[in-house]
Design a protein around this motif. Structure first.
Motif, PDB file in Angstrom:
ATOM      1  N   SER A   1      32.641  45.256 199.303  1.00  0.00           N
ATOM      2  CA  SER A   1      33.971  44.654 199.243  1.00  0.00           C
ATOM      3  C   SER A   1      34.686  45.018 197.938  1.00  0.00           C
ATOM      4  O   SER A   1      34.117  44.903 196.848  1.00  0.00           O
ATOM      5  CB  SER A   1      33.869  43.130 199.361  1.00  0.00           C
ATOM      6  N   GLU A   2      35.929  45.431 198.068  1.00  0.00           N
ATOM      7  CA  GLU A   2      36.744  45.771 196.889  1.00  0.00           C
ATOM      8  C   GLU A   2      37.151  44.506 196.140  1.00  0.00           C
ATOM      9  O   GLU A   2      37.304  44.505 194.927  1.00  0.00           O
ATOM     10  CB  GLU A   2      37.969  46.583 197.362  1.00  0.00           C
ATOM     11  N   ARG A   3      37.314  43.417 196.873  1.00  0.00           N
ATOM     12  CA  ARG A   3      37.695  42.149 196.259  1.00  0.00           C
ATOM     13  C   ARG A   3      36.459  41.428 195.722  1.00  0.00           C
ATOM     14  O   ARG A   3      35.328  41.828 195.978  1.00  0.00           O
ATOM     15  CB  ARG A   3      38.398  41.261 197.292  1.00  0.00           C
ATOM     16  N   ASN A   4      36.686  40.350 194.974  1.00  0.00           N
ATOM     17  CA  ASN A   4      35.588  39.501 194.515  1.00  0.00           C
ATOM     18  C   ASN A   4      34.810  39.011 195.743  1.00  0.00           C
ATOM     19  O   ASN A   4      35.365  38.290 196.582  1.00  0.00           O
ATOM     20  CB  ASN A   4      36.158  38.320 193.743  1.00  0.00           C
ATOM     21  N   PRO A   5      33.548  39.364 195.891  1.00  0.00           N
ATOM     22  CA  PRO A   5      32.838  39.038 197.132  1.00  0.00           C
ATOM     23  C   PRO A   5      32.381  37.587 197.226  1.00  0.00           C
ATOM     24  O   PRO A   5      32.085  37.116 198.331  1.00  0.00           O
ATOM     25  CB  PRO A   5      31.622  39.980 197.096  1.00  0.00           C
ATOM     26  N   TYR A   6      32.342  36.862 196.117  1.00  0.00           N
ATOM     27  CA  TYR A   6      31.708  35.547 196.138  1.00  0.00           C
ATOM     28  C   TYR A   6      32.495  34.499 196.932  1.00  0.00           C
ATOM     29  O   TYR A   6      31.879  33.725 197.690  1.00  0.00           O
ATOM     30  CB  TYR A   6      31.404  35.099 194.716  1.00  0.00           C
ATOM     31  N   PRO A   7      33.829  34.421 196.816  1.00  0.00           N
ATOM     32  CA  PRO A   7      34.550  33.493 197.698  1.00  0.00           C
ATOM     33  C   PRO A   7      34.388  33.847 199.179  1.00  0.00           C
ATOM     34  O   PRO A   7      34.284  32.955 200.024  1.00  0.00           O
ATOM     35  CB  PRO A   7      36.012  33.652 197.246  1.00  0.00           C
TER      36      PRO A   7
ATOM     37  N   LEU B   1      28.375  51.754 193.569  1.00  0.00           N
ATOM     38  CA  LEU B   1      29.245  52.276 194.624  1.00  0.00           C
ATOM     39  C   LEU B   1      30.709  52.233 194.232  1.00  0.00           C
ATOM     40  O   LEU B   1      31.174  51.300 193.575  1.00  0.00           O
ATOM     41  CB  LEU B   1      29.048  51.472 195.918  1.00  0.00           C
ATOM     42  N   GLN B   2      31.429  53.257 194.658  1.00  0.00           N
ATOM     43  CA  GLN B   2      32.883  53.291 194.496  1.00  0.00           C
ATOM     44  C   GLN B   2      33.514  52.350 195.509  1.00  0.00           C
ATOM     45  O   GLN B   2      33.040  52.220 196.631  1.00  0.00           O
ATOM     46  CB  GLN B   2      33.376  54.723 194.732  1.00  0.00           C
ATOM     47  N   LYS B   3      34.602  51.682 195.128  1.00  0.00           N
ATOM     48  CA  LYS B   3      35.276  50.757 196.031  1.00  0.00           C
ATOM     49  C   LYS B   3      36.789  50.983 195.969  1.00  0.00           C
ATOM     50  O   LYS B   3      37.353  51.097 194.893  1.00  0.00           O
ATOM     51  CB  LYS B   3      34.934  49.300 195.667  1.00  0.00           C
ATOM     52  N   LYS B   4      37.402  51.061 197.150  1.00  0.00           N
ATOM     53  CA  LYS B   4      38.850  51.248 197.244  1.00  0.00           C
ATOM     54  C   LYS B   4      39.485  50.038 197.908  1.00  0.00           C
ATOM     55  O   LYS B   4      38.814  49.253 198.582  1.00  0.00           O
ATOM     56  CB  LYS B   4      39.168  52.511 198.066  1.00  0.00           C
ATOM     57  N   LYS B   5      40.808  49.903 197.747  1.00  0.00           N
ATOM     58  CA  LYS B   5      41.529  48.801 198.376  1.00  0.00           C
ATOM     59  C   LYS B   5      41.396  48.885 199.886  1.00  0.00           C
ATOM     60  O   LYS B   5      41.557  49.944 200.477  1.00  0.00           O
ATOM     61  CB  LYS B   5      43.012  48.823 197.985  1.00  0.00           C
ATOM     62  N   GLN B   6      41.074  47.766 200.521  1.00  0.00           N
ATOM     63  CA  GLN B   6      40.827  47.738 201.954  1.00  0.00           C
ATOM     64  C   GLN B   6      41.916  46.963 202.683  1.00  0.00           C
ATOM     65  O   GLN B   6      42.411  45.949 202.192  1.00  0.00           O
ATOM     66  CB  GLN B   6      39.454  47.117 202.225  1.00  0.00           C
ATOM     67  N   ILE B   7      42.289  47.475 203.843  1.00  0.00           N
ATOM     68  CA  ILE B   7      43.312  46.850 204.668  1.00  0.00           C
ATOM     69  C   ILE B   7      42.657  46.322 205.940  1.00  0.00           C
ATOM     70  O   ILE B   7      41.913  47.040 206.605  1.00  0.00           O
ATOM     71  CB  ILE B   7      44.430  47.861 205.023  1.00  0.00           C
ATOM     72  N   PHE B   8      42.911  45.070 206.273  1.00  0.00           N
ATOM     73  CA  PHE B   8      42.320  44.451 207.453  1.00  0.00           C
ATOM     74  C   PHE B   8      43.425  44.082 208.436  1.00  0.00           C
ATOM     75  O   PHE B   8      44.485  43.607 208.029  1.00  0.00           O
ATOM     76  CB  PHE B   8      41.538  43.198 207.063  1.00  0.00           C
TER      77      PHE B   8
ATOM     78  N   ASP C   1      28.137  49.533 207.486  1.00  0.00           N
ATOM     79  CA  ASP C   1      27.910  49.752 206.053  1.00  0.00           C
ATOM     80  C   ASP C   1      28.179  51.206 205.675  1.00  0.00           C
ATOM     81  O   ASP C   1      28.845  51.489 204.671  1.00  0.00           O
ATOM     82  CB  ASP C   1      26.474  49.360 205.693  1.00  0.00           C
ATOM     83  N   LEU C   2      27.682  52.150 206.468  1.00  0.00           N
ATOM     84  CA  LEU C   2      27.890  53.566 206.185  1.00  0.00           C
ATOM     85  C   LEU C   2      29.373  53.918 206.223  1.00  0.00           C
ATOM     86  O   LEU C   2      29.896  54.579 205.315  1.00  0.00           O
ATOM     87  CB  LEU C   2      27.120  54.427 207.186  1.00  0.00           C
ATOM     88  N   CYS C   3      30.069  53.463 207.263  1.00  0.00           N
ATOM     89  CA  CYS C   3      31.507  53.765 207.376  1.00  0.00           C
ATOM     90  C   CYS C   3      32.297  53.119 206.244  1.00  0.00           C
ATOM     91  O   CYS C   3      33.250  53.713 205.716  1.00  0.00           O
ATOM     92  CB  CYS C   3      32.037  53.306 208.736  1.00  0.00           C
ATOM     93  N   TRP C   4      31.905  51.920 205.844  1.00  0.00           N
ATOM     94  CA  TRP C   4      32.575  51.232 204.739  1.00  0.00           C
ATOM     95  C   TRP C   4      32.422  52.037 203.452  1.00  0.00           C
ATOM     96  O   TRP C   4      33.373  52.238 202.690  1.00  0.00           O
ATOM     97  CB  TRP C   4      31.974  49.843 204.584  1.00  0.00           C
ATOM     98  N   ARG C   5      31.203  52.537 203.215  1.00  0.00           N
ATOM     99  CA  ARG C   5      30.974  53.359 202.027  1.00  0.00           C
ATOM    100  C   ARG C   5      31.745  54.677 202.097  1.00  0.00           C
ATOM    101  O   ARG C   5      32.270  55.149 201.083  1.00  0.00           O
ATOM    102  CB  ARG C   5      29.469  53.609 201.856  1.00  0.00           C
ATOM    103  N   LEU C   6      31.838  55.263 203.281  1.00  0.00           N
ATOM    104  CA  LEU C   6      32.615  56.494 203.432  1.00  0.00           C
ATOM    105  C   LEU C   6      34.092  56.251 203.150  1.00  0.00           C
ATOM    106  O   LEU C   6      34.763  57.066 202.503  1.00  0.00           O
ATOM    107  CB  LEU C   6      32.428  57.065 204.842  1.00  0.00           C
ATOM    108  N   LYS C   7      34.609  55.115 203.627  1.00  0.00           N
ATOM    109  CA  LYS C   7      36.012  54.784 203.347  1.00  0.00           C
ATOM    110  C   LYS C   7      36.222  54.553 201.851  1.00  0.00           C
ATOM    111  O   LYS C   7      37.248  54.933 201.284  1.00  0.00           O
ATOM    112  CB  LYS C   7      36.435  53.553 204.152  1.00  0.00           C
ATOM    113  N   ASN C   8      35.242  53.937 201.204  1.00  0.00           N
ATOM    114  CA  ASN C   8      35.341  53.741 199.762  1.00  0.00           C
ATOM    115  C   ASN C   8      35.328  55.064 199.001  1.00  0.00           C
ATOM    116  O   ASN C   8      35.826  55.149 197.877  1.00  0.00           O
ATOM    117  CB  ASN C   8      34.193  52.845 199.276  1.00  0.00           C
ATOM    118  N   LEU C   9      34.750  56.084 199.608  1.00  0.00           N
ATOM    119  CA  LEU C   9      34.752  57.419 199.015  1.00  0.00           C
ATOM    120  C   LEU C   9      36.035  58.194 199.327  1.00  0.00           C
ATOM    121  O   LEU C   9      36.199  59.322 198.866  1.00  0.00           O
ATOM    122  CB  LEU C   9      33.539  58.215 199.514  1.00  0.00           C
ATOM    123  N   GLY C  10      36.923  57.594 200.118  1.00  0.00           N
ATOM    124  CA  GLY C  10      38.202  58.230 200.412  1.00  0.00           C
ATOM    125  C   GLY C  10      38.264  58.957 201.736  1.00  0.00           C
ATOM    126  O   GLY C  10      39.273  59.612 202.045  1.00  0.00           O
TER     127      GLY C  10
END
Length: 334
Positions: A247-253, A302-309, A196-205
């Motif tokens: 999640s940057e995308r719609n989280p519900y699906p 929270l800020q959210k950026k495009k994520q690559i998996f 969770d922490l790393c995800w938030r850091l990535k969302n911060l750039g």
């Protein structure tokens, strides 16, 4: 840059006796702290008598991994924090690669070393291995470990690369980034709070890195055994929380599919006669629902950026295609 090694401890005197000597021997450049989570064994007496040079940060009760570190780190002012489990043995020169990487790029927020198993020193460790990733459904996996399939270390992952998350068993992080992100989410208590922490850091750039040039050995299960139903509860609940928050995308699906797959995992535990783990997953979903409104509030903040998996579904790769090694995954972004 000055550096602090901060070991979190809760009733871990035996682990401190075994592993703290390696930390002190190989961390001459660092100030060493023990953040104690209200231990009721003889941990504090042991530290006072045997290692008076270690700075003890006392929490009055067991605040878990997240709360324990958050409270303790309020009192640590070094530029770099290295958060270290009390069941980790470090090696000569383990800190230098962190400092070099941080100095090379100011966008690097956190770094993980190569983490190997103490019990099987030729193998990677479950908790982090050679750097962590998540798939498009939020399931975590590592270079060197996919679910319970752990690889032998033959140098196949001896590259410094950007990863999605760094293991909390040994996590080097800039103080300014830790504080900018508000640290760990204390509602997690323990497990997957570093994701969770790393995800938030990535969302911060910011960037999360892995370096093979630093190596540590992890015992694992020193505080909470891998067979513990409570660990199952925390892992399943906290993973869902991270998806909804970050999640940057719609989280519900994504959550809908995850809940179905979690149900299959619960049934698998049931067929194996692991009833306590079956109920742990059920309870994890109930707990997740009770946190839903608060998580939505955090999501909006929270800020959210495009994520690559690197893969869409690690479950598909592991259980259907029978892929057990990271190097054999069919990457979607290459």
């Amino acid at each position: 840059m000055n550096i602090a090694v901060v070991v979190l401890n809760w009733n871990g005197k035996a682990l401190l006796e075994k592993y703290l000597p390696s930390v002190l021997t190989h961390s001459a450049k660092a100030k060493v702290y023990v953040a104690d989570n209200g231990s009721t064994d003889e941990s504090l007496e042991f530290l006072s008598q045997q290692y008076p040079e270690v700075v003890v940060l006392k929490n009055m009760s067991n605040l878990g991994f997240a709360g324990g570190y958050n409270k303790a780190l309020n009192n640590v002012e070094e530029d770099i924090y290295v958060l270290l489990n009390n069941d980790v043995e470090v090696t000569k020169g383990w800190l230098s690669p962190f400092l070099k990487l941080f100095a090379s790029n100011t966008s690097i927020a956190a770094i993980q070393p190569k983490i190997k198993s103490i019990q099987q020193p030729n193998n990677f460790d479950y908790a982090g291995a050679a750097g962590g990733f998540i798939d498009a459904l939020g399931y975590p996996f590592c270079r060197g470990r996919i679910f319970d399939s752990i690889e032998e270390d033959t140098g196949q992952y001896d590259t410094e690369i950007e990863v999605f998350w760094a293991s909390g068993a040994c996590l080097a992080i800039r103080k300014e980034c830790f504080r900018l992100s508000d640290g760990f989410d204390e509602s997690y208590f323990a497990h997957q709070e570093e994701i969770d922490l790393c995800w938030r850091l990535k969302n911060l750039g910011f960037t999360i890195m892995y370096t093979y040039k630093s190596k540590v050995f992890h015992q694992g299960g020193g505080t909470l055994s891998n067979s513990s139903p409570h660990k199952t509860f925390l892992n399943f609940r906290n993973s869902l929380c991270s998806i909804l928050k970050n999640s940057e995308r719609n989280p519900y699906p994504i959550l809908f599919v995850r809940l179905l797959l979690d149900g299959i995992a619960a049934l698998r535990f049931l067929t194996q006669g692991k009833f306590s783990h079956f109920f742990a997953i059920f309870k994890s979903h109930i707990s997740f629902y009770t946190k839903f409104i608060d998580l939505i509030h955090k999501r909006h903040q929270l800020q959210k950026k495009k994520q690559i998996f690197v893969v869409k579904s690690i479950v598909w790769h592991s259980f259907v295609l029978k892929t057990k090694k990271y190097s054999r995954l069919k990457m979607i972004n290459k």
